[in-house]
Design an enzyme around this catalytic site. Structure first.
Site, PDB file in Angstrom:
ATOM      1  N   CYS A   2      -0.494   0.120   7.810  1.00 51.27           N
ATOM      2  CA  CYS A   2       0.824   0.070   8.431  1.00 51.27           C
ATOM      3  C   CYS A   2       0.879  -1.100   9.400  1.00 51.27           C
ATOM      4  O   CYS A   2      -0.133  -1.698   9.732  1.00 51.27           O
ATOM      5  CB  CYS A   2       1.110   1.371   9.171  1.00 51.27           C
ATOM      6  SG  CYS A   2       0.874   2.850   8.161  1.00 51.27           S
ATOM      7  N   ARG A  27       2.558  -5.054   5.242  1.00 52.15           N
ATOM      8  CA  ARG A  27       1.521  -4.053   5.466  1.00 52.15           C
ATOM      9  C   ARG A  27       1.971  -2.642   5.096  1.00 52.15           C
ATOM     10  O   ARG A  27       1.153  -1.711   5.052  1.00 52.15           O
ATOM     11  CB  ARG A  27       1.077  -4.063   6.929  1.00 52.15           C
ATOM     12  CG  ARG A  27       0.510  -5.381   7.399  1.00 52.15           C
ATOM     13  CD  ARG A  27       0.068  -5.290   8.844  1.00 52.15           C
ATOM     14  NE  ARG A  27      -1.015  -4.339   8.994  1.00 52.15           N
ATOM     15  CZ  ARG A  27      -2.300  -4.631   8.840  1.00 52.15           C
ATOM     16  NH1 ARG A  27      -2.660  -5.855   8.532  1.00 52.15           N
ATOM     17  NH2 ARG A  27      -3.222  -3.708   8.998  1.00 52.15           N
ATOM     18  N   TRP A  75       3.174   2.669   5.612  1.00 55.24           N
ATOM     19  CA  TRP A  75       2.762   2.975   4.246  1.00 55.24           C
ATOM     20  C   TRP A  75       2.197   4.386   4.294  1.00 55.24           C
ATOM     21  O   TRP A  75       1.164   4.633   4.906  1.00 55.24           O
ATOM     22  CB  TRP A  75       1.711   1.969   3.766  1.00 55.24           C
ATOM     23  CG  TRP A  75       1.367   2.083   2.318  1.00 55.24           C
ATOM     24  CD1 TRP A  75       2.008   1.497   1.269  1.00 55.24           C
ATOM     25  CD2 TRP A  75       0.265   2.808   1.755  1.00 55.24           C
ATOM     26  NE1 TRP A  75       1.368   1.822   0.090  1.00 55.24           N
ATOM     27  CE2 TRP A  75       0.302   2.628   0.356  1.00 55.24           C
ATOM     28  CE3 TRP A  75      -0.739   3.616   2.292  1.00 55.24           C
ATOM     29  CZ2 TRP A  75      -0.617   3.194  -0.511  1.00 55.24           C
ATOM     30  CZ3 TRP A  75      -1.669   4.186   1.428  1.00 55.24           C
ATOM     31  CH2 TRP A  75      -1.600   3.980   0.052  1.00 55.24           C
ATOM     32  N   ASN A 101      -1.881   3.428  12.951  1.00 56.08           N
ATOM     33  CA  ASN A 101      -2.285   2.961  11.627  1.00 56.08           C
ATOM     34  C   ASN A 101      -3.652   3.563  11.339  1.00 56.08           C
ATOM     35  O   ASN A 101      -4.563   3.435  12.149  1.00 56.08           O
ATOM     36  CB  ASN A 101      -2.353   1.431  11.612  1.00 56.08           C
ATOM     37  CG  ASN A 101      -2.807   0.877  10.278  1.00 56.08           C
ATOM     38  OD1 ASN A 101      -2.879   1.593   9.287  1.00 56.08           O
ATOM     39  ND2 ASN A 101      -3.136  -0.402  10.257  1.00 56.08           N
ATOM     40  N   GLY A 102      -3.808   4.215  10.202  1.00 52.28           N
ATOM     41  CA  GLY A 102      -5.098   4.797   9.851  1.00 52.28           C
ATOM     42  C   GLY A 102      -4.970   6.253   9.461  1.00 52.28           C
ATOM     43  O   GLY A 102      -3.871   6.758   9.195  1.00 52.28           O
ATOM     44  N   GLU A 488      -6.812 -10.230 -14.091  1.00 58.54           N
ATOM     45  CA  GLU A 488      -5.953 -10.580 -12.957  1.00 58.54           C
ATOM     46  C   GLU A 488      -4.509 -10.785 -13.402  1.00 58.54           C
ATOM     47  O   GLU A 488      -3.567 -10.370 -12.717  1.00 58.54           O
ATOM     48  CB  GLU A 488      -6.496 -11.841 -12.273  1.00 58.54           C
ATOM     49  CG  GLU A 488      -5.638 -12.398 -11.161  1.00 58.54           C
ATOM     50  CD  GLU A 488      -5.453 -11.467  -9.981  1.00 58.54           C
ATOM     51  OE1 GLU A 488      -4.584 -11.747  -9.136  1.00 58.54           O
ATOM     52  OE2 GLU A 488      -6.173 -10.439  -9.893  1.00 58.54           O
ATOM     53  N   LYS A 492      -1.296  -8.606 -11.982  1.00 54.70           N
ATOM     54  CA  LYS A 492      -0.102  -9.190 -11.383  1.00 54.70           C
ATOM     55  C   LYS A 492       1.163  -8.639 -12.027  1.00 54.70           C
ATOM     56  O   LYS A 492       2.135  -8.324 -11.340  1.00 54.70           O
ATOM     57  CB  LYS A 492      -0.136 -10.721 -11.517  1.00 54.70           C
ATOM     58  CG  LYS A 492      -1.075 -11.406 -10.576  1.00 54.70           C
ATOM     59  CD  LYS A 492      -0.602 -11.288  -9.139  1.00 54.70           C
ATOM     60  CE  LYS A 492      -1.751 -11.317  -8.170  1.00 54.70           C
ATOM     61  NZ  LYS A 492      -2.602 -10.130  -8.164  1.00 54.70           N
ATOM     62  N   GLU A 495       1.686  -5.028 -10.932  1.00 58.24           N
ATOM     63  CA  GLU A 495       2.006  -4.891  -9.514  1.00 58.24           C
ATOM     64  C   GLU A 495       3.478  -5.156  -9.215  1.00 58.24           C
ATOM     65  O   GLU A 495       4.097  -4.425  -8.439  1.00 58.24           O
ATOM     66  CB  GLU A 495       1.171  -5.868  -8.683  1.00 58.24           C
ATOM     67  CG  GLU A 495      -0.266  -5.454  -8.473  1.00 58.24           C
ATOM     68  CD  GLU A 495      -1.015  -6.466  -7.625  1.00 58.24           C
ATOM     69  OE1 GLU A 495      -1.735  -6.036  -6.707  1.00 58.24           O
ATOM     70  OE2 GLU A 495      -0.883  -7.685  -7.875  1.00 58.24           O
ATOM     71  N   HIS A 511     -12.013  -2.911 -30.703  1.00 58.91           N
ATOM     72  CA  HIS A 511     -12.574  -1.608 -30.357  1.00 58.91           C
ATOM     73  C   HIS A 511     -11.538  -0.714 -29.678  1.00 58.91           C
ATOM     74  O   HIS A 511     -11.861   0.024 -28.738  1.00 58.91           O
ATOM     75  CB  HIS A 511     -13.799  -1.796 -29.456  1.00 58.91           C
ATOM     76  CG  HIS A 511     -14.904  -2.535 -30.110  1.00 58.91           C
ATOM     77  ND1 HIS A 511     -15.853  -1.938 -30.917  1.00 58.91           N
ATOM     78  CD2 HIS A 511     -15.207  -3.860 -30.112  1.00 58.91           C
ATOM     79  CE1 HIS A 511     -16.689  -2.843 -31.361  1.00 58.91           C
ATOM     80  NE2 HIS A 511     -16.323  -4.023 -30.898  1.00 58.91           N
ATOM     81  N   LYS A 610      -0.305  -4.774   1.613  1.00 57.89           N
ATOM     82  CA  LYS A 610      -1.161  -5.945   1.529  1.00 57.89           C
ATOM     83  C   LYS A 610      -2.593  -5.645   1.946  1.00 57.89           C
ATOM     84  O   LYS A 610      -3.543  -6.051   1.292  1.00 57.89           O
ATOM     85  CB  LYS A 610      -0.587  -7.052   2.419  1.00 57.89           C
ATOM     86  CG  LYS A 610      -1.334  -8.368   2.330  1.00 57.89           C
ATOM     87  CD  LYS A 610      -1.101  -9.018   0.995  1.00 57.89           C
ATOM     88  CE  LYS A 610      -1.760 -10.358   0.876  1.00 57.89           C
ATOM     89  NZ  LYS A 610      -1.655 -10.900  -0.475  1.00 57.89           N
TER      90      LYS A 610
END
Length: 615
Positions: A2, A27, A75, A101-102, A488, A492, A495, A511, A610
C-alpha cells in the site's frame, strides 16, 4: 503493498497528501483514504476505488483544511476493498488515527482479547485491531503515544509500516517500520512521510529511511527522535540526499507510464552500464563484485531468487552464467525457496533480484541464505531499499523510477547488470581471450542503439495488436536464451490486457500445448538467427500445419521464417546471449497496444501492485 503519505508542518496538508497518493497509486489502488486535523477535529474521508474517487469525495464531504494529515492508497489483504475497510482507521475513542502497510499475522487473537475488554470493530482489517491495541496500551500503561506504539509493536507478529497521530497532541506523528519501506522527508520545520520519496521530491532533497524495527517520533520544532522498537535503544538518523528528480516520475508527454518506460530503455540500459563497462580499457568495473571477486568466482554454484519479471531475468541469467562463466546456476521462485528446506552451503552465492528492493519473499530468502553462510549479492533499482541493506554486496540497475505496474525497463536493466557480472567472472576465470572479451564489451555497448531500432517497429506492432486484441488465448514460444523472454511476453499480456497467455520452450509445444492450436490461436514465436534457428523453424511449420496464427520475432533480413509467418517483426542482429534485450521490446509493445485497445488500465491493472511487500 500500500501507499502511505503524511505531512506535518506549515503548509496545507491536503494537496500534498493527495498529490503524494497519486504518485504512490502504483503500490495499490483498490481503495484510498485521508485524515486531516483542522485544529479542532479529525476530518476523515475514505472510499473504495482510486485516488481520484477519494479526491472527489473528500472535497465534497469534509473540511480539507489543516497542516497535519495522513493518507493511504490500498491493496487489500485483510478485508475486501470497500469504504469501511479502507484506511485510515480510528481507535474506539476517536483520538488516534492510523494508516498501515503490511500484515499483522496475530491480529485475530489480539482482536478477541480486545473485544473481551469492551472494544468494538467496524472493519475486517488487522489495522483497526492495531490502532486499538495502541490505544489500550496507552491508557493501561499511562504512557505517551510513542511509547504506546513501541509496546504494542512488540506484541504483534508480521510486517508493517505505520503512521499514527493523536488529535490531543497534534504536533507529532509516530511512524514505525518492519518489512515495508518508509521514508521521512525533512524540510524547514516540516516533515513528510511516505512509502518512497516521490511524494515529497519537490519540497526537499533530504530524507531518512527507517531501518527494520525502528520507529520515529516526528515533532514540529524538534529533531527526529529515532528508537529501536525491540529494546528502546536510541538510533541515529542518517540523512540521505535524494537523487530522484520530478521529471522522472511524470509521464513526460506519453499516454501512459508503461509506454514512457518502454521508450526509456535505451537510456536505462546505458545508465546501468555507465561507468562499469569500459570498452576503451577492456575492463568491467563493479565495486560490489571487485571487493568480493574471489568469493564469487570460487562459488560452487549460484542460486538466483526472484519473483515475477525479476524471476524471468534470473532465468536469462542462468543461461548467461552457465554459458559464459561455466558456473552451475539454479533459479528459484523466492516465494517457494525457503519453504522447501533448500540445501544451502557457505560455498554458494545467492543472487537476489528485485525491482523495488522490498519484495517480501525475496527478503525472506536472503535471510535464510545468510543464516546458512551463503554470500548474498543483491540486484535492485531503489537506492537504500531493504535488499540493498540486507545483502553482502550488490549492484543497482540505475533504471530510474518505474511507475507502471507491469515491469519493462526493470527486466532489461536487470539482464544488463547480470550480463556484466557474468562477463567479469568469465574473464577472471580465464575463459575468454582478450579479443573475445573486447568483442562482448563492444557489442554490449551497442545494445542501446539497437533497442532504439527495435522500438521503431512500434507502428507495425500496433497494426498487429489490432488484429489480435479480441483473442481469448495466446501462446508464446522461444528456445534457449529466448525461452524466458517468451515467459515474460506472456506475463505482460496477462497482466495488462487480461488475455490468458502462456509461455513455453518451443520444443515443449508437442508435449501438450499443440492441442490448443487452431485458426483462432495466435502464437508468438521468437525465431532469431542466433540459437536453435532451424529447430524453431520446424516448430513454426508444425504450428502452420494446424492453422495457428503466427507472429514471429526475427533477425532483420530473415527470409525463411518470414515466408511462413502471418506477421513478422524484425530486431537487429546481436550475439545470442544479448538477444533477450532486443526480442523483449516488441513483446512489450504488443501487450501495451492490445491493452489500450481493450480499454484496460495499462498502468494500474486490476488486482496487482508494483511492490509486493507482504508474503
Amino acid at each position: 503493498m500500500c501507499g502511505i503519505v503524511g505531512y506535518i508542518g506549515h503548509r496545507e496538508a491536503y494537496p500534498i497528501i493527495m498529490k503524494g497518493l497519486q504518485r504512490l497509486e502504483y503500490r495499490g489502488y483498490d481503495s484510498a483514504g485521508i485524515a486531516l486535523y483542522d485544529g479542532n477535529n479529525i476530518n476523515l474521508a475514505k472510499t473504495k476505488g482510486k485516488v481520484e474517487d477519494l479526491k472527489n469525495k473528500s472535497e465534497s464531504t469534509i473540511s480539507i483544511n489543516g497542516s497535519l494529515g495522513i493518507g493511504h492508497t490500498r491493496w487489500a489483504t485483510h478485508g475486501v476493498p470497500n469504504d469501511i475497510n479502507s484506511h485510515p482507521h480510528y481507535s474506539n475513542s476517536g483520538d488516534l488515527v492510523i494508516i498501515h502497510n503490511g500484515i499483522i499475522e496475530n491480529y485475530e487473537s489480539i482482536k478477541k482479547e480486545l473485544t473481551k475488554r469492551g472494544y468494538h470493530f467496524e472493519s475486517d482489517t488487522d489495522t483497526e485491531v492495531l490502532v486499538n491495541l495502541i490505544e489500550e496500551v496507552k491508557n493501561k500503561e499511562q504512557v505517551k503515544l510513542g511509547k504506546a506504539v513501541q509496546i504494542a509493536l512488540n506484541q504483534v507478529v508480521g510486517a508493517y509500516a505505520i503512521a499514527v497521530f493523536d488529535k490531543r497532541k497534534p504536533d507529532e506523528i509516530v511512524v514505525a517500520k518492519l518489512g515495508s519501506p518508509l521514508a521521512i522527508g525533512i524540510g524547514d520545520n516540516e516533515f513528510f512521510i511516505a512509502s518512497d520519496a516521490s511524494p515529497f521530491i519537490e519540497f526537499t532533497n533530504n530524507a531518512v529511511y527507517l531501518e527494520d524495527e525502528e520507529m520515529a517520533i516526528v515533532r514540529l520544532g524538534k529533531e527526529i527522535k529515532l528508537r529501536k522498537i525491540k529494546d528502546d535503544a536510541i538510533a541515529y538518523p542518517m540523512i540521505q540526499e535524494l537523487q530522484m528528480n520530478l521529471e522522472e516520475i511524470e509521464k513526460g508527454g506519453y499516454d501512459h507510464f508503461m509506454l514512457k518506460e518502454i521508450y526509456e530503455q535505451p537510456r536505462a540500459i546505458k545508465d546501468t552500464y555507465r561507468g562499469r563497462l569500459r570498452v576503451d580499457q577492456g575492463i568491467i568495473k563493479m565495486a560490489g563484485v571487485d571487493d568480493n571477486l574471489e568469493r564469487i568466482t570460487n562459488a560452487n554454484r549460484i542460486i538466483i531468487v526472484a519473483c515475477g519479471t525479476s524471476w524471468h531475468a534470473g532465468l536469462v541469467a542462468e543461461y548467461i552464467f552457465e554459458d559464459l562463466a561455466r558456473i552451475p546456476v539454479e533459479v528459484e521462485y523466492a516465494s517457494e525457496f525457503r519453504y522447501r528446506n533448500p540445501v544451502i552451503t557457505d560455498q554458494d552465492v545467492l543472487i537476489a533480484i528485485s525491482q523495488s528492493g522490498e519484495t517480501a519473499d525475496t527478503l525472506a530468502a536472503i535471510k535464510l541464505a545468510r543464516e546458512k553462510g551463503a554470500f548474498v549479492f543483491g540486484v535492485c533499482n531503489v537506492v537504500g531499499s531493504s535488499i540493498a541493506r540486507e545483502t553482502d554486496a550488490g549492484a543497482y540497475t540505475h533504471a530510474g523510477p518505474e511507475i507502471g505496474v507491469a515491469s519493462t525497463k526493470a527486466f532489461t536493466t536487470q539482464i544488463t547488470v547480470l550480463t556484466l557480472l557474468a562477463l567479469k567472472l568469465a574473464k577472471e576465470k580465464g575463459l575468454f581471450s582478450e579479443s573475445k572479451f573486447h568483442e562482448f564489451l563492444t557489442e554490449l555497448e551497442s545494445i542501446p542503439a539497437k533497442v532504439e531500432l527495435a522500438l521503431a517497429s512500434n507502428p507495425l506492432v500496433e497494426i498487429i495488436a489490432d488484429a489480435y486484441k479480441d483473442s481469448d488465448n495466446c501462446l508464446y514460444l522461444g528456445r534457449g536464451y529466448n525461452f524466458p523472454v517468451a515467459l515474460e511476453g506472456a506475463l505482460k499480456l496477462k497482466e495488462i490486457s487480461y488475455i490468458h497467455a502462456e509461455g513455453y520452450p518451443a520444443a515443449e509445444m508437442k508435449h501438450g500445448p499443440i492441442a490448443l492450436i487452431d485458426e483462432q490461436m495466435p502464437v508468438i514465436v521468437i525465431a532469431t538467427k542466433k540459437g536453435h534457428y532451424e529447430k524453431v523453424v520446424s516448430n513454426i511449420q508444425e504450428i502452420k500445419s494446424r492453422k495457428g496464427q503466427i507472429i514471429a520475432i526475427v533477425t532483420e533480413g530473415d527470409k525463411q521464417v518470414t515466408a511462413l509467418a502471418d506477421h513478422v517483426i524484425e530486431v537487429p542482429e546481436t550475439m545470442e546471449s544479448l538477444t533477450p534485450l532486443l526480442t523483449t521490446i516488441p513483446l512489450q509493445l504488443l501487450s501495451y497496444h492490445i491493452a489500450v485497445m481493450r480499454d484496460c488500465n495499462v498502468d494500474q491493472p486490476r488486482n496487482l501492485a508494483k511492490s509486493v511487500t507482504v508474503e
